[in-house]
Design a protein around this motif. Structure first.
Motif, PDB file in Angstrom:
ATOM      1  N   GLU A 229      -7.609   0.300  -5.451  1.00 22.91           N
ATOM      2  CA  GLU A 229      -8.804   1.744  -4.595  1.00 22.91           C
ATOM      3  C   GLU A 229      -7.977   2.381  -3.807  1.00 22.91           C
ATOM      4  OE1 GLU A 229     -11.770  -1.182  -3.392  1.00 22.91           O
ATOM      5  OE2 GLU A 229     -12.759  -0.983  -5.411  1.00 22.91           O
ATOM      6  N   ASP A 230      -7.074   2.073  -3.487  1.00 26.90           N
ATOM      7  CA  ASP A 230      -6.216   2.276  -2.693  1.00 26.90           C
ATOM      8  C   ASP A 230      -4.693   2.936  -3.100  1.00 26.90           C
ATOM      9  OD1 ASP A 230      -7.462   1.497  -0.837  1.00 26.90           O
ATOM     10  OD2 ASP A 230      -7.034  -0.135  -0.438  1.00 26.90           O
ATOM     11  N   MET A 231      -4.576   3.719  -4.195  1.00 28.98           N
ATOM     12  CA  MET A 231      -3.483   3.813  -4.670  1.00 28.98           C
ATOM     13  C   MET A 231      -2.708   5.598  -3.973  1.00 28.98           C
ATOM     14  SD  MET A 231      -1.640   2.713  -7.222  1.00 28.98           S
ATOM     15  CE  MET A 231      -0.467   3.982  -7.479  1.00 28.98           C
ATOM     16  N   ALA A 232      -3.780   6.598  -3.690  1.00 23.67           N
ATOM     17  CA  ALA A 232      -3.585   7.071  -2.600  1.00 23.67           C
ATOM     18  C   ALA A 232      -2.326   7.033  -1.416  1.00 23.67           C
ATOM     19  CB  ALA A 232      -4.817   8.314  -2.038  1.00 23.67           C
ATOM     20  N   ALA A 233      -2.993   5.517  -1.185  1.00 25.97           N
ATOM     21  CA  ALA A 233      -1.864   5.262   0.426  1.00 25.97           C
ATOM     22  C   ALA A 233      -0.661   4.375  -0.753  1.00 25.97           C
ATOM     23  CB  ALA A 233      -3.078   4.238   0.819  1.00 25.97           C
ATOM     24  N   GLN A 234      -0.028   4.147  -1.386  1.00 23.50           N
ATOM     25  CA  GLN A 234       0.505   3.406  -2.339  1.00 23.50           C
ATOM     26  C   GLN A 234       1.971   4.759  -1.522  1.00 23.50           C
ATOM     27  OE1 GLN A 234       4.115   4.159  -3.904  1.00 23.50           O
ATOM     28  NE2 GLN A 234       2.361   5.571  -4.379  1.00 23.50           N
ATOM     29  N   ARG A 235       3.128   4.008  -0.966  1.00 23.24           N
ATOM     30  CA  ARG A 235       4.013   3.957  -0.850  1.00 23.24           C
ATOM     31  C   ARG A 235       5.382   2.668  -1.287  1.00 23.24           C
ATOM     32  NH1 ARG A 235       5.584   2.028   4.318  1.00 23.24           N
ATOM     33  NH2 ARG A 235       4.045   0.475   5.385  1.00 23.24           N
ATOM     34  N   THR A 236       6.138   3.451  -0.895  1.00 24.53           N
ATOM     35  CA  THR A 236       7.848   2.393  -1.161  1.00 24.53           C
ATOM     36  C   THR A 236       8.580   2.834   0.774  1.00 24.53           C
ATOM     37  OG1 THR A 236       8.781   3.574  -3.668  1.00 24.53           O
ATOM     38  CG2 THR A 236      10.148   2.829  -1.966  1.00 24.53           C
ATOM     39  N   VAL A 237       8.381   0.821   0.447  1.00 26.07           N
ATOM     40  CA  VAL A 237       9.095   0.435   1.479  1.00 26.07           C
ATOM     41  C   VAL A 237      10.706   0.304   1.653  1.00 26.07           C
ATOM     42  CG1 VAL A 237       8.670  -0.708   3.635  1.00 26.07           C
ATOM     43  CG2 VAL A 237       6.845   0.644   2.055  1.00 26.07           C
ATOM     44  N   ILE A 238      10.803  -0.065   0.633  1.00 28.78           N
ATOM     45  CA  ILE A 238      12.820  -0.554   0.316  1.00 28.78           C
ATOM     46  C   ILE A 238      13.134   0.293  -1.308  1.00 28.78           C
ATOM     47  CG2 ILE A 238      14.157  -1.930   0.204  1.00 28.78           C
ATOM     48  CD1 ILE A 238      12.471  -4.125   1.912  1.00 28.78           C
ATOM     49  N   ASP A 239      14.188   0.854  -0.441  1.00 23.61           N
ATOM     50  CA  ASP A 239      15.418   1.442  -2.269  1.00 23.61           C
ATOM     51  C   ASP A 239      16.128   1.486  -1.719  1.00 23.61           C
ATOM     52  OD1 ASP A 239      15.694   3.619  -0.316  1.00 23.61           O
ATOM     53  OD2 ASP A 239      14.163   5.363  -0.721  1.00 23.61           O
ATOM     54  N   GLY A 240      17.116   1.763  -3.079  1.00 26.43           N
ATOM     55  CA  GLY A 240      18.585   1.847  -2.659  1.00 26.43           C
ATOM     56  C   GLY A 240      18.683   0.609  -3.576  1.00 26.43           C
ATOM     57  N   PHE A 241      20.290   0.479  -3.869  1.00 22.70           N
ATOM     58  CA  PHE A 241      20.881  -0.746  -4.667  1.00 22.70           C
ATOM     59  C   PHE A 241      21.449  -1.702  -4.329  1.00 22.70           C
ATOM     60  CE2 PHE A 241      19.463   3.781  -6.248  1.00 22.70           C
ATOM     61  CZ  PHE A 241      19.383   3.435  -7.615  1.00 22.70           C
TER      62      PHE A 241
END
Length: 253
Positions: A229-241
């Motif tokens: 129900e909250d997909m619009a508020a989805q965000r990546t917090v950590i990325d990289g490798f």
């Protein structure tokens, strides 16, 4: 509470110069959970099973590491009240829920939690993945979603890419196919393209290279279901490798 998918790291995660701080900063930015519900890539069991509801020894489910990794402790309280709610939410005719009262947290659960909540003072419950079918896992997440309203942090713990043969501990070289899959996943998440994600084995570039077996991507779908129900508020917090694997981790809500 939001729902999280995190790339959990192997036991040496604690030695990484960057990653522990990223996890600690993430948890500091979250509301404090009343309890944590973990779904780890390292527990596949059908029918769905509920782990220990009291503090029991950790499950050191890895081999060949230095002795100190087997001396790590994380004596978080159990969460019997959450376990009972999970039973009510998931059990229905033809779908039993089993209890495994002596199963402690595996490294997919305690390794990241030790960095995020080092005080081990929040009750933790782990449940198994009864299937690797993305749609069925998403449905499990949807059924668990009401727990978020009660202060339970739902965490799917896997790895955004997981090909051990492609790992490079020394130089962190990132294979082009790993980078390509990670970028595809980023765009699919940003576009909220659930159809593409659910069919990632066929629609993602280099899907079989990024995930020769899909158990580390599978917890993502529990998270997507719990946060649907909250997909619009989805965000990546950590990325990289890390060692050539994508550590993309995201928050919904």
């Amino acid at each position: 509470m939001p729902a999280l998918y995190l790339s959990h790291g192997a036991p040496p995660l604690a030695d990484d110069p960057l990653w522990p701080g990223e996890l600690a900063a993430w948890s500091a930015d979250l509301p404090r959970p009343k309890a944590i519900l973990m779904i780890s890539a390292h527990w596949e069991e059908a029918p769905l099973a509920i782990g220990a509801t009291e503090t029991v020894p950790l499950l050191y489910d890895f081999w060949g590491f230095p002795k100190r990794y087997y001396q790590v402790t994380y004596a978080a309280p159990g969460a019997p009240e959450v376990a009972e709610k999970v039973r009510k939410l998931l059990r229905h005719p033809g779908t039993p829920v089993h209890d495994v009262p002596d199963r402690g947290l595996d490294h997919g659960a305690y390794v990241p939690l030790k960095e995020m909540y080092p005080g081990a003072d929040i009750p933790v419950l782990q449940i198994s993945m009864p299937t690797l079918d993305p749609r069925k896992l998403m449905e499990i997440g949807r059924r668990l979603a009401p727990l978020r309203e009660e202060g339970v942090l739902i965490v799917g713990s896997g790895f955004f890419t997981h090909n051990l043969r492609a790992m490079d501990f020394q130089h962190n070289r990132v294979p082009s196919m790993i980078a390509e899959f990670d970028d595809w996943g980023r765009r699919a998440l940003e576009d909220q393209d659930l159809d593409a994600l659910l069919d990632f084995e066929h629609k993602a570039p280099a899907g079989s290279f990024a995930h020769p077996r899909t158990e580390h991507f599978a917890p993502l779908f529990v998270t997507l279901g719990a946060g649907h129900e909250d997909m619009a508020a989805q965000r990546t917090v950590i990325d990289g490798f890390w060692s050539g694997m994508a550590k993309r981790s995201l928050q919904i809500g």
